[in-house]
Each structure stands twice: as C-alpha cells, then as structure tokens.
Design an enzyme around this catalytic site. Structure first.
Site, PDB file in Angstrom:
ATOM      1  CB  ILE A 136      -0.897   0.045   1.238  1.00  0.00           C
ATOM      2  CG1 ILE A 136      -1.748  -1.295   1.152  1.00  0.00           C
ATOM      3  CG2 ILE A 136      -1.773   1.007   1.315  1.00  0.00           C
ATOM      4  CD1 ILE A 136      -2.744  -1.379  -0.252  1.00  0.00           C
ATOM      5  CB  CYS A 181      -8.775  -3.552   0.752  1.00  0.00           C
ATOM      6  SG  CYS A 181      -8.630  -5.324   1.327  1.00  0.00           S
ATOM      7  CG  HIS A 224      -8.952 -10.856   0.211  1.00  0.00           C
ATOM      8  ND1 HIS A 224      -7.547 -10.818  -0.030  1.00  0.00           N
ATOM      9  CD2 HIS A 224      -9.414  -9.622   0.651  1.00  0.00           C
ATOM     10  CE1 HIS A 224      -7.237  -9.476   0.293  1.00  0.00           C
ATOM     11  NE2 HIS A 224      -8.236  -8.626   0.578  1.00  0.00           N
ATOM     12  NE  ARG A 265      -5.453 -15.220   7.955  1.00  0.00           N
ATOM     13  CZ  ARG A 265      -5.435 -14.038   7.775  1.00  0.00           C
ATOM     14  NH1 ARG A 265      -4.513 -13.247   7.693  1.00  0.00           N
ATOM     15  NH2 ARG A 265      -6.662 -13.466   7.842  1.00  0.00           N
ATOM     16  CG  ASN A 276      -6.870  -7.325  -3.074  1.00  0.00           C
ATOM     17  OD1 ASN A 276      -7.175  -7.610  -3.845  1.00  0.00           O
ATOM     18  ND2 ASN A 276      -5.581  -7.091  -2.343  1.00  0.00           N
TER      19      ASN A 276
END
Length: 481
Positions: free
Chosen positions: A141, A292, A319, A337, A456
């Site tokens: 970002i 997002c 996502h 994850r 995103n």
C-alpha cells in the site's frame, strides 16, 4: 467517389486518433499547471495513452443512449483549458454529453454552460498550501500511495510526498526501495523517472524529492530537521492500531495527524470515503481508513440500504492472497494461513462485515462475514447475500446501481460493469472501491445476491488518498455535481 466501408472506418479511426493526440497535452497541462484532473464517465485521462482516451469515450455508450465522439468533447476541453479554475476533478464526458445530447446547455454557448456547471471552482484561484505527507512503511500500500502522490505532483499539488520511513538502512537498501517503486509485478512499471541520491538518502521521482528516513519507532524522528512541518503521517505498517500506539507518531516534531491504512481499535474513527468521511473533524488527529474489503462493500451496501432497506445478510469475500500468508507450507500463528498461499484456497476470518457498522451504524448487527483466500495475487470479490425490506427485480436493481455509479455522491466509489466476459485481472488498477458485476446479479423477491469486484491494493489506495484530502482539509471537488 464513394468511400468503401473499410475506408470510412479507417478515416473515422484516424480522426479519433488525431483528436485524442491533441487532447493529451491539454489534459497534461491542466493537471500540472492547475491541478485539474480530467475524466470521461469516471475514467481518468491523466497520464493515459491515445488509445485509452479513445476507449474512455467509447465506454460512454454503455451508460447512455448514444456514444460520445471525441470531436464533440474536444471543444469543451479547449474551453476548460482557457478558464481560471481551482483544483478539481472534472468529468469532461458528462459535461459534453449533457450539452450535445441532452440539451443541458439550454441555448447557452459552451463557455456560458461551463461557467455555470463549474461555478464552484471558476475564478477561485488556488490558495491551498500543499500539505506535507510522510509514508510510514513502504510495503504494497505504501508504494502505491507513493505512485498516486507522485502522479499528483506539480506546481499545484495539494498533497506533497516529503518522506518515507522504513526500518533497516543496510547497504543497498535505498536502491532496493527505489527498485520496488520502479517495478511492480502486478501494477506494472512506474510511469516516469526514478533516481537515487545516496549522499542524502533520498529518492527523486518525476520532480519529487523524497527523503528516506530510517527509524525503529514512530516517536524517534524529528521531521523538522528535514524541513517537514505539520505533516500527515500515513501509517502503512499495521503494527500500531490503537490510540496509544498511533499516538507515538504525534510525539515527533513536525507530525500533526496520523492516518492508519488498516482497521483501527478502540474509539478511533474508521472512515470509508463517500460513506462517513463527513465525520472527519478538524480536531481529529488520528483516523483509520478501514480495510480494503470494508471500503469495497460499504458504499454498495449504503446504496442498497438507502433505496431498499437491508434486513440482514452475509458477506463472503473471495480474497487474493496477501503477504501475511506463507509462500510454502510453514508455521503460522493463524489457523490455515500456514499453508502455501499460491496452491490453496484457504478459509479464514474477516472482520469486514462487522466493521461496516462503524461507517454505517444502521447496519449494526445485520451482517455476518467470512473469507476465502485464493491463489491470485491481486483483485478480490465480495459476494453480498442480502435480504431486503422491499422486493425488487434484477432489472430494477441493476439500473439503480448503474445510475448510482454515474450520478450519485458515491460515483467515485462504485463502478458498474455489464460485461459478460470480465475476469479478475481486468480490474487490476481500478480506482474504485468496488465494481458491481451486473451480469452476475441474482434477485428472488426480496432476496438478493450481488457480486462486487475490487482491486484490494490500488482501489483501496485511491480511497486512502481521498481520506487524506479530508484530513489535510484540502478541497478537491468532483464536477459536475
């Protein structure tokens, strides 16, 4: 001599190219010299190619009864270039189409029409001082925000990128930071020139001199030493999420306000631009731009709730994987994850559905949510499964969302597509918070399933920039209203 169909088409194409090529320098000068960003039905034309200008005009036919020709819009662009305007985003397409095809001019000349439609910024001058901006953290970002801020650079810039703050400082670090800004596997090469000033620890990009500061804590920097004052600090690290942690930034000389690019904890305002940005007050020193996904779904949910009312619903996010996941199977503190992100669909949690109520309190307790991380590097989708208070039809719902994307206060947040062939990679670089896929809409009485795409990374970064404008108290209106 009668021209063949092929010759007519070739001549028409050549005419469009000529007009687009003549438009480009005018668009560039308006942006650099006046801070005026030109768009066509929401599609920005700054720093675009000749073909992009032509394609933007072509898309008008998706929303209106007829197409907009470049020869129709060009006189309006020429007239705008001669006006004394304050910085703003001007939709050339809507102005030209309204005048040429909808009789919005009502017998007035182009100049008279534009003076009326752009009255908010005509002869107002540009008295806004640019606000110093520091990017604390330079990840996905952070680098996209840098690109957007550099893109907006110039003599009439409103937000001026002065520095980035990162940990480290090892040999070669500066070159690596610059290289990551210069090249991006998803968003492509940087549009411009980047050089490194090793002696002064700085990156020079398209006329912007960006100081690189190395620090391990937000409160150990004296920004005044670098000539940075009253700065807006944008925290992209996600390490600090509460008022105590983010408040460390405000202990540094030269720092005035903090914006977090992640959901905040406690009493910090979570802002989704277009929905609750009016809640930002001058005295707010710490604000969050939410997530997002929250940014992607909240504008559409607001539009639906305003028109039809929402009883309850479930949001499922499909996502793209993120840096938080493992590249290959390895230990991870979160469930699932730890498995290889590029090989697996991974069910995980999301707080986006609950977070909606922070920006849209009327939906408090009405939504549940979950997420599936999938093996794509960018662009995600939210599936909104909702029970409305009113019955509707696919046609009515889609038409309402199409109109909302064009003419409402949410037009910069909600995009709309009627394509039957669109896929995720087509949305890379979308500047909208979310894109409604109308061809996938399902309606059964008051039960609705909506599919909303979103970049995103880039779309969210554009939302962050909008929040930054409000925090810096810099006005950048979108016209026509």
């Amino acid at each position: 001599m009668t021209l063949s169909h092929e010759q007519e088409y070739q001549n028409s194409w050549q005419e469009r190219q000529d007009y687009a090529e003549n438009m480009q320098p005018i668009i560039g000068r308006l942006y650099r010299n006046k801070g005026v960003e030109i768009a066509v039905y929401g599609r920005p034309l700054v720093n675009t190619s000749t073909i992009d200008v032509i394609k933007a005009h072509k898309t008008v036919a998706r929303f209106e009864e007829s197409k907009l020709r470049l020869r129709e819009s060009f006189p309006f662009l020429e007239a705008i270039s001669k006006m004394d305007l304050a910085p703003a985003r001007i939709d050339l397409g809507k102005l030209a189409y309204g005048y040429v095809h909808k009789n919005a001019g009502e017998g007035r000349s182009i100049e008279e029409y534009l003076n009326a439609e752009l009255s908010d910024i005509v002869n107002k001058g540009d008295n806004q001082e640019p606000r110093d901006v520091v990017l604390y953290g330079f990840g996905r970002i952070g680098r996209l925000l840098a690109r957007l801020l550099i893109e907006r650079g110039g003599s009439h810039t409103d937000l001026r990128l002065r520095a980035i703050v990162v940990r480290g400082g090892r040999d070669g670090d500066l070159e690596k930071r610059a290289s990551l800004l210069r090249r991006d596997s998803i968003h492509g090469p940087f549009n411009g020139s980047i050089t490194v000033d090793n002696e002064r620890n700085a990156i020079k990009a398209n006329g912007n001199y960006i100081q690189v500061i190395y620090a391990n804590s937000p409160d150990e920097i004296d920004y005044n030493e670098y000539g940075i004052n009253n700065a807006l600090i944008v925290d992209n690290t996600g390490i600090w999420k509460d008022r105590d942690g983010l408040g460390l930034h405000l202990k540094s000389n030269g720092a005035a306000k903090v914006l977090l690019t992640a959901p905040a904890k406690g009493d910090i305002k979570n802002v989704v631009y277009g929905v609750n940005n009016k809640d930002i007050l001058s005295e707010d020193s710490i604000v969050s731009a939410a997530s997002c996904t929250t940014n992607a779904i909240t504008p559409t949910l607001k539009a639906l709730n305003d028109k039809f009312g929402i009883q309850n619903g479930h949001v499922e996010t499909v996502h793209s994987y993120t840096n938080d996941q493992n590249l290959i199977d390895n230990y991870h503190k979160a469930e699932r994850r730890g498995r290889a992100a590029a090989l697996n669909m991974v069910i995980t949690s999301t707080g986006a559905a609950k977070a909606v109520s922070k920006a849209l309190p009327e939906l408090e307790g009405k939504l549940t949510g979950n997420a599936i991380r999938v093996p794509t590097p960018n662009v995600s989708m939210a599936i909104l499964n909702l029970n409305l208070e009113k019955e509707t039809t696919v046609e009515e719902l889609n038409e309402y969302l199409r109109e909302t994307s064009l003419y409402s206060d949410l037009r910069d947040q909600i995009d709309y597509t009627a394509s039957t062939e669109i896929v995720s990679t087509d949305l890379v670089g979308s500047r909208y918070a979310g894109v409604v896929d109308s061809q996938a809409t399902i309606v059964d009485g008051n039960r609705v399933v909506l599919y909303v795409w979103y970049d995103n990374e880039f779309g969210y970064s554009c939302q962050v920039i909008r929040v930054m404008h409000d925090m810096a108290e810099v006005e950048f209106p979108s016209l026509p209203r």
